[in-house]
Design an enzyme around this catalytic site. Structure first.
Site, PDB file in Angstrom:
ATOM      1  N   ASP A 183       0.869  -1.178   0.000  1.00 29.21           N
ATOM      2  CA  ASP A 183       0.000   0.000   0.000  1.00 29.21           C
ATOM      3  C   ASP A 183       0.907   1.231   0.000  1.00 29.21           C
ATOM      4  OD1 ASP A 183      -1.685   2.113   1.312  1.00 29.21           O
ATOM      5  OD2 ASP A 183      -3.178   0.544   1.356  1.00 29.21           O
TER       6      ASP A 183
ATOM      7  N   LYS B 271      -1.004  -1.854  -4.669  1.00 30.99           N
ATOM      8  CA  LYS B 271      -1.831  -0.638  -4.773  1.00 30.99           C
ATOM      9  C   LYS B 271      -0.884   0.508  -5.096  1.00 30.99           C
ATOM     10  CE  LYS B 271      -5.090  -1.748  -1.041  1.00 30.99           C
ATOM     11  NZ  LYS B 271      -5.567  -1.348   0.282  1.00 30.99           N
TER      12      LYS B 271
ATOM     13  N   PHE C 225     -10.027  -1.808  -0.249  1.00 31.35           N
ATOM     14  CA  PHE C 225      -9.644  -2.654   0.875  1.00 31.35           C
ATOM     15  C   PHE C 225     -10.038  -4.096   0.555  1.00 31.35           C
ATOM     16  CE2 PHE C 225      -9.625  -4.706   4.939  1.00 31.35           C
ATOM     17  CZ  PHE C 225      -8.435  -4.228   5.471  1.00 31.35           C
TER      18      PHE C 225
HETATM   19  P1  IMP Z   1       2.060  -0.462   3.701  1.00 28.63           P
HETATM   20  O1  IMP Z   1       3.155  -0.365   4.706  1.00 28.63           O
HETATM   21  O2  IMP Z   1       1.168   0.752   3.739  1.00 28.63           O
HETATM   22  O3  IMP Z   1       2.540  -0.766   2.312  1.00 28.63           O
HETATM   23  O4  IMP Z   1       1.100  -1.619   4.194  1.00 28.63           O
HETATM   24  C1  IMP Z   1       1.263  -2.918   3.809  1.00 28.63           C
HETATM   25  C2  IMP Z   1       0.508  -3.849   4.744  1.00 28.63           C
HETATM   26  O5  IMP Z   1      -0.790  -3.355   5.086  1.00 28.63           O
HETATM   27  C3  IMP Z   1       0.259  -5.165   4.045  1.00 28.63           C
HETATM   28  O6  IMP Z   1       1.305  -6.051   4.303  1.00 28.63           O
HETATM   29  C4  IMP Z   1      -1.052  -5.628   4.633  1.00 28.63           C
HETATM   30  O7  IMP Z   1      -0.779  -6.388   5.790  1.00 28.63           O
HETATM   31  C5  IMP Z   1      -1.758  -4.368   5.015  1.00 28.63           C
HETATM   32  N1  IMP Z   1      -2.753  -4.000   3.995  1.00 28.63           N
HETATM   33  C6  IMP Z   1      -2.640  -3.042   3.048  1.00 28.63           C
HETATM   34  N2  IMP Z   1      -3.711  -2.989   2.262  1.00 28.63           N
HETATM   35  C7  IMP Z   1      -4.548  -3.961   2.699  1.00 28.63           C
HETATM   36  C8  IMP Z   1      -5.844  -4.436   2.254  1.00 28.63           C
HETATM   37  O8  IMP Z   1      -6.453  -3.962   1.286  1.00 28.63           O
HETATM   38  N3  IMP Z   1      -6.364  -5.474   2.973  1.00 28.63           N
HETATM   39  C9  IMP Z   1      -5.736  -6.044   4.034  1.00 28.63           C
HETATM   40  N4  IMP Z   1      -4.512  -5.645   4.456  1.00 28.63           N
HETATM   41  C10 IMP Z   1      -3.933  -4.614   3.811  1.00 28.63           C
END
Ligand code: IMP
Ligand code: MG
Length: 178
Positions: free
Chosen positions: A104, A132, A153
């Site tokens: 994300d 994403k 999500f």
């Molecule tokens: P980031 O550090 O913002 O890239 O977050 C990554 C982590 O957030 C992933 O490893 C997931 O565990 C969680 N995450 C991000 N998007 C989603 C989603 O759409 N559904 C469930 N978990 C998510």
């Protein structure tokens, strides 16, 4: 599923997921032929993807896991990442592949990528089933991507909604996340 089904819409079915996993594995098999790889799965979300992916890989592999905290029970990143469980293996001189199910903001992966790099591996690359990319806040080099996705999500196939839904074989998006 026991959750309110009207709020869940199927986003990727198990056949589409399989195809994405197989195509990532094909690329990794080609790129790492004859090498040995340490796969570092990011708990908990990556367990399902990791277990499918490793069964498509031909090279010698070791499997490690890390657990990082950043989201807690919230659905958006707080921005701070801490290690709850570290890898056990010495990765010095080894080829490392970080295995994540979804990226994300990139904050979680950037933290882990830098940390593993500092341990002196031969290489570190990132594999993610879902990306994403429009949500990226921190620049992180992602080499293998299964599917680029919209800002939605998602749950299922390891992805959770407050720890539930990881067991669903298909991936759904939530129509009314709040
Ligand atoms: P980031 O550090 O913002 O890239 O977050 C990554 C982590 O957030 C992933 O490893 C997931 O565990 C969680 N995450 C991000 N998007 C989603 C989603 O759409 N559904 C469930 N978990 C998510
Ligand atoms: Mg994750």
């Amino acid at each position: 599923m026991s959750l309110d089904e009207k709020n869940f819409t199927k986003y990727l079915n198990r056949h589409e997921i399989d195809a994405a996993v197989q195509s990532i594995a094909n690329r990794i098999n080609a790129d790492y032929a004859g090498k040995s790889v340490v796969l570092v799965g990011v708990l908990k979300g990556a367990i399902v993807f990791m277990s499918d992916l490793i069964r498509h890989l031909n090279m010698e592999t070791e499997v490690e896991f890390v657990r990082l905290s950043s989201y807690g029970k919230a659905r958006t990143s707080t921005g701070t990442v801490t290690i709850i469980k570290d890898i056990q293996a010495d990765i010095r001189g080894k080829h490392v592949l970080i295995v994540e199910e979804i990226i994300d903001s990139g904050r979680t992966l950037k933290f882990l990528f830098d940390r593993l790099k500092s341990a002196g591996p031969a290489s570190v690359e990132i594999v993610t089933l879902l990306d994403k990319s429009s949500k990226r806040v921190v620049d992180v080099p992602v080499k293998y991507v299964g599917r680029l996705i919209e800002d939605q999500f998602l749950v299922g196939y390891g992805l959770d909604l407050e720890e539930r839904c990881r067991n669903l074989p298909d991936i759904y998006y939530l129509k009314y996340p709040n």
